[in-house]
Design a protein around this motif. Structure first.
Motif, PDB file in Angstrom:
ATOM      1  N   SER A  71     -88.065  -0.805  32.770  1.00 27.65           N
ATOM      2  CA  SER A  71     -86.643  -1.058  32.923  1.00 27.65           C
ATOM      3  C   SER A  71     -86.231  -0.772  34.363  1.00 27.65           C
ATOM      4  N   ALA A  72     -85.774  -1.818  35.057  1.00 29.13           N
ATOM      5  CA  ALA A  72     -85.470  -1.705  36.488  1.00 29.13           C
ATOM      6  C   ALA A  72     -83.993  -1.444  36.730  1.00 29.13           C
ATOM      7  N   GLN A  73     -83.382  -0.643  35.885  1.00 25.40           N
ATOM      8  CA  GLN A  73     -81.980  -0.286  36.109  1.00 25.40           C
ATOM      9  C   GLN A  73     -81.897   0.730  37.252  1.00 25.40           C
ATOM     10  N   PRO A  74     -80.717   0.899  37.846  1.00 25.18           N
ATOM     11  CA  PRO A  74     -80.589   1.863  38.958  1.00 25.18           C
ATOM     12  C   PRO A  74     -81.031   3.249  38.517  1.00 25.18           C
ATOM     13  N   GLY A  80     -86.201   3.698  46.793  1.00 26.09           N
ATOM     14  CA  GLY A  80     -85.761   2.318  46.966  1.00 26.09           C
ATOM     15  C   GLY A  80     -86.421   1.446  45.923  1.00 26.09           C
ATOM     16  N   GLN A  81     -85.645   0.743  45.143  1.00 30.47           N
ATOM     17  CA  GLN A  81     -86.201  -0.087  44.065  1.00 30.47           C
ATOM     18  C   GLN A  81     -85.646  -1.495  44.191  1.00 30.47           C
ATOM     19  N   TYR A 104     -85.478 -23.624  43.678  1.00 24.66           N
ATOM     20  CA  TYR A 104     -85.108 -22.593  42.702  1.00 24.66           C
ATOM     21  C   TYR A 104     -84.097 -21.624  43.308  1.00 24.66           C
ATOM     22  N   ASP A 105     -83.194 -21.159  42.473  1.00 28.11           N
ATOM     23  CA  ASP A 105     -82.318 -20.059  42.872  1.00 28.11           C
ATOM     24  C   ASP A 105     -83.068 -18.753  42.678  1.00 28.11           C
ATOM     25  N   ILE A 106     -83.036 -17.922  43.710  1.00 26.25           N
ATOM     26  CA  ILE A 106     -83.700 -16.621  43.633  1.00 26.25           C
ATOM     27  C   ILE A 106     -82.702 -15.539  44.046  1.00 26.25           C
ATOM     28  N   SER A 107     -82.774 -14.419  43.397  1.00 22.74           N
ATOM     29  CA  SER A 107     -82.004 -13.248  43.806  1.00 22.74           C
ATOM     30  C   SER A 107     -82.942 -12.060  43.897  1.00 22.74           C
ATOM     31  N   ILE A 108     -82.710 -11.238  44.915  1.00 23.12           N
ATOM     32  CA  ILE A 108     -83.466  -9.990  45.033  1.00 23.12           C
ATOM     33  C   ILE A 108     -82.451  -8.854  44.997  1.00 23.12           C
ATOM     34  N   ILE A 109     -82.631  -7.963  44.054  1.00 18.67           N
ATOM     35  CA  ILE A 109     -81.640  -6.931  43.769  1.00 18.67           C
ATOM     36  C   ILE A 109     -82.217  -5.563  44.115  1.00 18.67           C
ATOM     37  N   PHE A 110     -81.449  -4.819  44.927  1.00 19.06           N
ATOM     38  CA  PHE A 110     -81.903  -3.515  45.396  1.00 19.06           C
ATOM     39  C   PHE A 110     -80.987  -2.415  44.888  1.00 19.06           C
ATOM     40  N   SER A 111     -81.571  -1.290  44.523  1.00 16.06           N
ATOM     41  CA  SER A 111     -80.818  -0.050  44.342  1.00 16.06           C
ATOM     42  C   SER A 111     -81.562   1.011  45.143  1.00 16.06           C
ATOM     43  N   THR A 164     -74.712  -8.861  38.108  1.00 18.21           N
ATOM     44  CA  THR A 164     -73.816  -9.733  37.345  1.00 18.21           C
ATOM     45  C   THR A 164     -74.444 -10.283  36.066  1.00 18.21           C
ATOM     46  N   GLU A 165     -75.768 -10.452  36.031  1.00 18.80           N
ATOM     47  CA  GLU A 165     -76.419 -10.974  34.815  1.00 18.80           C
ATOM     48  C   GLU A 165     -76.598  -9.900  33.751  1.00 18.80           C
ATOM     49  N   PHE A 166     -76.308  -8.662  34.118  1.00 23.35           N
ATOM     50  CA  PHE A 166     -76.617  -7.560  33.220  1.00 23.35           C
ATOM     51  C   PHE A 166     -75.344  -6.805  32.858  1.00 23.35           C
ATOM     52  N   ASP A 167     -75.461  -5.987  31.825  1.00 24.03           N
ATOM     53  CA  ASP A 167     -74.377  -5.064  31.486  1.00 24.03           C
ATOM     54  C   ASP A 167     -74.887  -3.658  31.759  1.00 24.03           C
ATOM     55  N   ILE A 168     -74.792  -3.271  33.008  1.00 21.15           N
ATOM     56  CA  ILE A 168     -75.285  -1.949  33.402  1.00 21.15           C
ATOM     57  C   ILE A 168     -74.088  -1.075  33.725  1.00 21.15           C
ATOM     58  N   LEU A 169     -74.093   0.109  33.142  1.00 17.93           N
ATOM     59  CA  LEU A 169     -72.978   1.016  33.369  1.00 17.93           C
ATOM     60  C   LEU A 169     -73.093   1.647  34.756  1.00 17.93           C
ATOM     61  N   ASP A 170     -72.009   1.609  35.500  1.00 13.21           N
ATOM     62  CA  ASP A 170     -71.948   2.352  36.758  1.00 13.21           C
ATOM     63  C   ASP A 170     -71.470   3.750  36.404  1.00 13.21           C
ATOM     64  N   ASP A 171     -72.413   4.713  36.355  1.00  7.20           N
ATOM     65  CA  ASP A 171     -72.046   6.049  35.905  1.00  7.20           C
ATOM     66  C   ASP A 171     -71.640   6.961  37.048  1.00  7.20           C
ATOM     67  N   SER A 172     -71.318   6.372  38.198  1.00  9.83           N
ATOM     68  CA  SER A 172     -70.942   7.206  39.338  1.00  9.83           C
ATOM     69  C   SER A 172     -69.734   8.088  39.063  1.00  9.83           C
ATOM     70  N   PRO A 173     -68.751   7.632  38.261  1.00  7.93           N
ATOM     71  CA  PRO A 173     -67.620   8.538  37.988  1.00  7.93           C
ATOM     72  C   PRO A 173     -68.055   9.802  37.259  1.00  7.93           C
ATOM     73  N   ASN A 174     -69.144   9.704  36.474  1.00 13.08           N
ATOM     74  CA  ASN A 174     -69.610  10.871  35.741  1.00 13.08           C
ATOM     75  C   ASN A 174     -70.501  11.762  36.588  1.00 13.08           C
ATOM     76  N   THR A 175     -71.380  11.144  37.349  1.00 14.02           N
ATOM     77  CA  THR A 175     -72.357  11.927  38.095  1.00 14.02           C
ATOM     78  C   THR A 175     -71.899  12.249  39.510  1.00 14.02           C
TER      79      THR A 175
END
Lengths: 437, 80
Positions: A71-74, A80-81, A104-111, A164-175
Motif C-alpha cells: 500500500s503506497a499511501q503517504p 521519499g516515496q 498514454y497519460d502518466i502520473s508520478i505521485i510523491f510523498s 485525486t483517484e484515491f480516497d486517502i485521509l489527510d490526517d495532518s490535523p490529527n498528527t
C-alpha cells in the motif's frame, strides 16, 4: 541510495508502456538521492476502512510468493516515496500496415518526509520545490535519447489533487506532522511510444489441473482454526471445475461431517449450498434453478453467504452470472462448527467423490460482490492474483501448485495459512496439463 | 480423462488384505469403505489381476465400471 523494497519485480521482457514505467522507475531511483521507496506502477486500489471511514488506496505489486501488494499511501516513516499511475491510452496515426504511435497519460505521485531528508534545512524553509526541480530534471533531461517522448508536464502540490483517484485521509490535523514534515506533489504528463510490431507473443505458461477419479481421490487441507467459520460469518467459495461424470451429488468444497458443516456442491445439474447443524431439521440448503450444469465443460462456480443466518443471504454464480434460486430450506439456528478437514472434490464419510478436473479452488471469509466474482471469470483461468486477498482462508491452485512427493501431491497453500494441502489416494498421472478454457 | 488403472472391491476381512495394501494407491487408512464397513474399493498402482495371485477370484473393474458399481446406497448415503 537504498531501496527499501528490493524485491520489486522487474519484468524480463517488458514492452510498450510497461517498459516505459520500468525505465522511469529506474531513472528516478538512480537520480534522486532522497527517494527511499521508488515504487513502480500502482496496479489496483484497495478499499479499506480506517477509523470508520472508507479509503481507496494505491497498491503496488511486489511480486512475492504470496502475490503481495504494497500500500503506497503517504507514510511519514518513509523519507521519499513515489509510485506511477498509467491512465488511458490513445492510438495516434493509426493506419493498417503502419506503426501506430501510442500515447498514454502518466502520473508520478510523491510523498516525502522533509524532516527525514534534511531536518536542519526544514528549520528555515520548505524545500519541496527543490525536490520537484530534481524530478523535473529527470523527466526532461534524463529521458533524452529514450525510445519514448515525454509530453507536456503539469504539476500540483494540493493534497486532494495529488491523490485525486484515491480516497486517502489527510490526517495532518490529527498528527500535526503534515504541516511540518510531510509534503506531497505530483507530475502529470503524456508519453508517446511507437507501437511494438510485430505484436510480441507472451511465453506460453503451463497450466495444470488435478484429475480426480470419482472413486477414491480428493484434496484435503489440514485442520486449522482459520476454517472455523460460524453461521454469522460471511463467506464465499470459488471453484474452476470440469466434470467427467456425475453422481447424485458431487462435492466441490466442503468442511462437513455427516449432518453438520458447510458444503458447496453440484446436485442434479444444479449448484447447491448448505450450512447445516442437522441435515433434517436445522439447516440452510439452497439450490439454483436453470443452471444446466453438464459434463465436459469448464465452469467457474461461486457461492456467497452474507452471514445473515437466512437462506436469502446465499447467492450462487455460474461463469460470473448469478443463478436463480431454486428449492430452499431455511431452518438454521444451531452451530455449523465441526472438526473435519476441508476437502475439495469429495466427502468420503458419505461416499461422495467427484469425477472431475479441479483447477483453482478458493474460500474467503467475506461475501464477494458480483463485480469481484466477474473479475476472475473474465480474466480467464487460472487467475493467480485474486480479489480480497486479505480475506482468503483457502487458495488451492490444485494442479499448478502441486508437486509429487512419492506417494501424494503436496499442494501449495497460496494464502500461507497452512503448511499446504495434499491429495489423498492420488497418482502421479493425476496432474494433467489441462487448463480451464 | 482416462483413468486406466484397475479397481477391485475387497472384503474387509480378506486374509490377503496386507498384501493387497502393499500394491495399491494410497495408504491403508485412506481407503474407501462401503457404508457398513464390510468392503473397500482399491486401485492398483500398475498392472492388473494377472500380476497379483492374491487377487485371484476378485472381480476387476475399469474406471467406468467401478463408477457404476459404487453408485448405489451401499456406497453412498442418501441426500437430505
Amino acid at each position: 541510495m537504498s531501496i527499501q523494497y528490493p524485491i520489486i519485480p522487474i519484468a524480463t521482457n517488458p514492452v510498450g508502456i510497461d517498459a516505459v514505467v520500468i525505465d522511469l522507475q529506474g531513472l528516478l531511483n538512480s537520480n534522486l538521492s532522497w527517494l527511499s521507496d521508488g515504487l513502480g506502477r500502482a496496479y489496483k486500489m484497495n478499499k479499506v476502512r480506517s477509523n470508520g471511514a472508507a479509503q481507496i488506496l494505491p497498491l503496488v505489486y511486489l511480486g512475492t510468493s504470496n502475490y503481495t501488494y504494497f500500500s503506497a499511501q503517504p507514510d511519514n516513516d518513509k523519507q521519499g516515496q513515489n509510485f506511477i499511475l498509467v491512465g488511458d491510452g490513445l492510438h495516434i496515426n493509426q493506419q493498417q500496415g503502419f506503426y501506430s504511435i501510442l500515447e498514454y497519460d502518466i502520473s508520478i505521485i510523491f510523498s516525502v518526509n522533509l524532516k527525514l531528508i534534511n531536518a536542519p534545512l526544514l528549520l528555515t524553509e520548505d524545500f519541496t520545490q527543490n525536490l520537484m526541480a530534481q524530478v523535473r530534471e529527470v523527466l526532461l533531461r534524463q529521458t533524452l535519447g529514450k525510445p519514448y517522448n515525454i509530453g507536456q508536464i503539469t504539476e500540483t502540490r494540493i493534497f486532494g489533487d495529488v491523490y485525486t483517484e484515491f480516497d486517502i485521509l489527510d490526517d495532518s490535523p490529527n498528527t500535526g506532522k503534515a504541516m511540518t514534515e510531510m509534503s506531497y506533489f505530483r507530475f502529470n504528463f503524456s508519453t508517446q511510444i511507437k507501437e511494438t510490431c510485430p505484436v510480441p507473443v507472451l511465453p506460453s505458461i503451463s497450466c495444470f489441473s488435478m484429475d480426480l477419479d470419482g472413486v477414491i481421490e480428493y484434496i484435503q487441507a489440514p485442520i486449522n482454526t482459520a476454517f472455523d467459520l460460524v453461521r454469522t460469518d460471511s463467506m464465499s467459495f470459488e471453484c474452476w471445475v470440469k466434470f467427467d461424470s456425475f453422481k447424485l451429488i458431487d462435492h466441490l468444497i466442503a468442511k462437513y461431517q455427516v449432518g453438520k458443516g458447510i458444503v458447496f456442491s453440484v446436485f442434479n445439474n444444479e449448484l447447491r449450498f448448505d450450512l447445516q447443524n442437522n441435515s433434517s431439521t436445522n439447516r440452510i440448503t439452497k439450490y439454483t434453478t436453470g443452471a444446466l450444469i453438464t459434463t465436459g465443460i469448464w465452469y467457474h462456480f461461486v457461492a456467497t453467504y452474507d452471514g445473515s443466518e437466512n437462506a436469502s443471504g446465499v447467492k450462487m454464480f455460474k461463469n460470473g452470472v448469478q443463478l436463480s434460486d431454486g428449492f430452499t430450506v431455511d431452518t438454521l439456528t444451531g452451530s455449523i462448527l465441526n472438526t473435519q478437514n476441508v476437502k475439495i472434490g469429495a466427502f468420503p464419510s458419505a461416499g461422495f467423490y467427484s469425477n472431475a478436473l479441479f483447477n483453482v479452488a478458493r474460500w474467503w471469509k467475506t461475501e464477494l460482490t458480483p463485480a469481484e466474482i466477474l473479475f476472475p471469470y473474465n480474466s480467464g483461468a487460472p487467475v493467480i492474483n485474486t480479489v480480497r486477498f486479505s480475506d482468503l482462508i483457502l487458495q488451492s491452485h490444485s494442479g499448478n501448485g502441486a508437486t509429487w512427493n512419492g506417494s501424494e501431491f503436496d499442494i501449495v497453500d497460496a494464502t500461507g495459512i497452512t503448511a499446504g494441502y495434499q491429495t489423498v489416494n492420488a497418482e502421479e498421472v493425476d496432474k494433467v496439463e489441462i487448463c480451464p478454457t | 480423462m482416462p483413468h486406466n488403472n484397475r479397481y477391485y472391491i475387497i472384503k474387509s476381512e480378506d486374509p490377503n488384505l496386507p498384501q493387497i495394501e502393499a500394491v495399491i494407491v494410497g495408504q491403508p487408512n485412506t481407503q474407501r469403505y462401503n457404508l457398513d464397513g464390510s468392503k473397500l474399493v482399491v486401485k492398483l498402482h500398475q498392472g492388473d489381476h494377472s500380476d497379483y495371485p492374491f487377487l485371484d477370484g476378485v472381480q476387476e473393474y475399469d474406471h467406468e465400471q467401478i463408477l457404476e458399481a459404487l453408485n448405489n446406497d451401499q456406497w453412498q448415503r442418501e441426500i437430505p
